[in-house]
Structures are given as structure tokens and as C-alpha cells.
Design an enzyme around this catalytic site. Structure first.
Site, short mmCIF file in Angstrom:
data_model
loop_
_atom_site.label_atom_id
_atom_site.label_comp_id
_atom_site.label_asym_id
_atom_site.label_seq_id
_atom_site.Cartn_x
_atom_site.Cartn_y
_atom_site.Cartn_z
N GLU A 168 8.85 44.56 37.54
CA GLU A 168 7.80 43.71 38.12
C GLU A 168 6.44 43.91 37.46
OE1 GLU A 168 8.05 42.28 42.21
OE2 GLU A 168 6.51 43.77 42.62
N GLU A 207 15.01 37.28 50.40
CA GLU A 207 14.71 38.68 50.76
C GLU A 207 14.81 38.93 52.25
OE1 GLU A 207 11.26 40.83 48.93
OE2 GLU A 207 10.62 40.82 51.03
N LYS A 232 7.02 35.74 42.08
CA LYS A 232 6.92 36.60 43.25
C LYS A 232 5.66 36.21 44.00
CE LYS A 232 8.93 40.36 45.07
NZ LYS A 232 8.14 41.56 45.15
N ASN A 253 14.77 44.63 51.08
CA ASN A 253 13.54 45.37 50.83
C ASN A 253 13.52 46.67 51.63
OD1 ASN A 253 10.94 46.06 50.03
ND2 ASN A 253 10.22 43.94 50.15
N GLU A 288 15.35 46.58 46.70
CA GLU A 288 13.95 46.38 46.33
C GLU A 288 13.03 47.45 46.93
OE1 GLU A 288 14.38 41.58 47.17
OE2 GLU A 288 12.49 42.58 47.57
N SER A 289 12.07 47.87 46.13
CA SER A 289 10.89 48.65 46.57
C SER A 289 11.12 50.16 46.75
CB SER A 289 10.32 48.12 47.89
OG SER A 289 9.91 46.79 47.77
N LYS A 305 3.00 43.96 38.24
CA LYS A 305 2.31 44.14 39.52
C LYS A 305 1.03 44.93 39.27
CE LYS A 305 3.55 45.86 44.16
NZ LYS A 305 4.61 46.49 44.97
O1 LIG Z 1 3.93 46.23 47.70
C1 LIG Z 1 3.33 46.07 48.77
O2 LIG Z 1 2.47 46.87 49.19
C2 LIG Z 1 3.60 44.88 49.63
C3 LIG Z 1 2.86 44.69 50.79
C4 LIG Z 1 3.05 43.59 51.59
C5 LIG Z 1 4.00 42.64 51.24
C6 LIG Z 1 4.75 42.81 50.08
C7 LIG Z 1 4.57 43.92 49.29
N1 LIG Z 1 5.30 44.11 48.14
C8 LIG Z 1 6.22 43.17 47.65
C9 LIG Z 1 7.44 43.79 47.12
O3 LIG Z 1 8.48 43.55 47.68
C10 LIG Z 1 7.35 44.70 45.94
O4 LIG Z 1 6.37 44.24 45.07
C11 LIG Z 1 8.62 44.88 45.12
O5 LIG Z 1 9.76 45.01 45.88
C12 LIG Z 1 8.45 46.14 44.25
O6 LIG Z 1 8.19 47.25 45.07
P1 LIG Z 1 7.63 48.61 44.47
O7 LIG Z 1 8.57 49.05 43.39
O8 LIG Z 1 7.62 49.57 45.61
O9 LIG Z 1 6.28 48.30 43.94
#
Ligand SMILES: O=C(O)c1ccccc1NCC(=O)[C@H](O)[C@H](O)COP(=O)(O)O
Length: 255
Positions: A52, A161, A113, A182, A215-216, A54
């Protein structure tokens, strides 16, 4: 518009995006051909990485002042299968140019996204060259199936998602071909790495034959161990974007 009543930062973002698109046209135009490139990239054997672009987030604040095109090329060199590009401007430092620039320089399919609350956002995604768009059940609720049809009409794959069993039920009933789980609770922003494996196993147990994405919250190869043989792909943003060496970070994650 959907999702306006959501609590916390998610509700705030949804209300802002709804305001942004309040006067947008809802017409989709003629049907476009679906290439399925995003879907195919995730369907490759093994655990595919969606890396991503970001630059900031509500949970981390500023992450890194990435140049989107350079970041995309670095991710591609490291072995990412697909890209995710934030286009939400206020909380994630995204914009349309980021997606357009990424599409222009890489051969990898890209996901738009954003917090889709209006059909015009899908038209934009297709016009900007995305291969897929994110559809959040937490935002769209029962309208998820409708937005999935709109995405297909525009030739887009959709990453649908979910975060809990109830949202998974809606995603399964919508006919989604790609479901992302997520680990981040988008109301509290807390992360549980147990969430994606649990719901992915639940989807499989219910006979779901589509693609599943975790995810995340993933920071290292060790975090991914339990996903091999379970998920088709993993979506990683903050830990890669903030690493300082994106190509190396991808290689280490996939090692
Ligand atoms: O990333 C955040 O803080 C967030 C807050 C509120 C809504 C969505 C958010 N993120 C979107 C995502 O799902 C992430 O960007 C994506 O899954 C990647 O996650 P990460 O590897 O933890 O940055």
C-alpha cells in the site's frame, strides 16, 4: 448516502466523503470490459502481497512523505503482486494523482483505496486506471451487492472488506469474488492479528471459494506465518511505507 451514522473516525471520514460527492453524477456510462488483472494477481500460488502507498493514517499520523510512483516501483522491485493506493486526502495524504501516477509507471494492478460512498467514486477509479476498488461493508452495509454490480459494470474488480461475522455474512451474500478481512477495528482503531485468520477460516468453512485477503497490522515475515495456506493475499501499508527502504522491506516481509 450509506454509512453516515458510523461512530468514530470512520463516521467522520464517511460524512466528509459524502459531502465531497454530494453533487456528483451517478451515471456510469456504457459497460466496460473486466480484465480481472487484480483478481488474477492475487490468485497466483502462494501468499500474494498487496503493498500500500500510504503516507498518513488516523492511527499513525504522518507515516512517510512517499512519492507514489517511486514507492510503487520500489514495491514492484521487491516482489509485490499488486498495489493499493490511498486517494482519501484529509486523513491518509492521498489524492487522485497518486493513483494515476502509480498506474502510469507500474505493470502491477492497483486498488483504489478510499471510502466509497457514491457511484462516481467507482467511475473515477476506472477512469484513473485502477484495476479494483475497495468496498467496505462497514460503510455500505446491505448496499454492498449494489456497489459490487456497479464496479463490475465499470470493469473493476472489488475488494469487499469485512471486520466481523455479521459483515462477512453480508459479503458472502453479495457475491463478492474477493473478500478482505481487516484486523483493524475501524471504530476503535485497535488491531488484533487473530481476526483475519478467524474470519478467513469461517468463510472457507462456509464453502466460500473466492479469494481471501488478510489486512492491516502486519510488520514482519513472522506475522505472516499463520496466513500461508490460509489466505490468498495480505495487504500491508504502514510498516512498508514507513520502512525507509521499500524494496528491502517487501523482500524481508516475503522471505
Ligand atoms: O490505517 C488506519 O489508521 C485506518 C483508520 C481508519 C480507517 C481505515 C484505516 N486504514 C485502512 C486500512 O485498512 C489499511 O490502510 C490497510 O489495511 C493497511 O493497514 P496497515 O498495514 O496496518 O497500514
Amino acid at each position: 448516502m450509506p454509512g453516515l451514522e458510523r461512530p468514530g473516525v470512520l463516521g467522520q471520514i464517511v460524512r466528509e466523503r459524502s459531502q465531497d460527492y454530494q453533487t456528483a453524477q451517478a451515471e456510469l456510462g456504457p459497460a466496460r470490459t473486466q480484465t480481472g488483472r487484480f483478481r488474477s494477481a492475487l490468485a497466483r500460488p502462494g501468499l500474494s502481497l498487496i503493498a500500500e502507498v500510504k503516507r498518513a493514517s488516523p492511527s499513525q499520523g504522518a507515516i512517510a512523505a512517499l512519492d507514489p510512483a517511486q514507492a510503487a516501483l520500489s514495491y514492484e522491485r521487491g516482489g509485490a503482486a499488486a498495489l493499493s493506493v490511498l486517494t482519501e486526502p484529509r486523513h491518509f495524504g492521498g489524492n487522485p494523482e497518486a493513483l494515476r501516477e502509480v498506474v502510469a509507471v507500474t505493470g502491477l494492478p492497483a486498488l483504489r483505496k478510499d471510502f466509497v460512498v457514491h457511484p462516481a467514486m467507482l467511475v473515477e477509479a476506472a477512469d484513473w486506471g485502477a484495476g479494483a476498488a475497495l468496498l467496505m461493508v462497514s460503510v455500505l452495509g446491505e448496499q454492498t451487492a449494489t456497489y459490487l454490480r456497479l464496479a463490475r459494470h465499470l470493469g473493476l474488480d472489488a475488494l469487499v472488506e469485512v471486520h466481523d461475522e455479521h459483515e462477512l455474512e453480508i459479503a458472502l451474500a453479495s457475491g463478492a469474488e474477493i473478500i478482505g478481512v481487516n484486523n483493524r477495528d475501524l471504530t476503535t482503531l485497535s488491531i488484533s492479528l487473530a481476526n483475519a485468520p478467524r474470519l478467513i477460516a469461517s468463510a472457507r468453512a462456509q464453502g466460500y471459494a473466492g479469494l481471501l485477503v488478510a489486512e492491516s497490522g502486519y510488520r514482519s515475515a513472522a506475522d505472516l506465518v499463520g496466513l500461508h495456506g490460509l489466505a490468498d493475499a495480505v495487504l500491508v501499508g504502514s510498516s512498508l511505507a514507513g520502512s525507509g527502504d521499500l524494496t528491502r522491506a517487501v523482500r524481508e516481509l516475503l522471505a
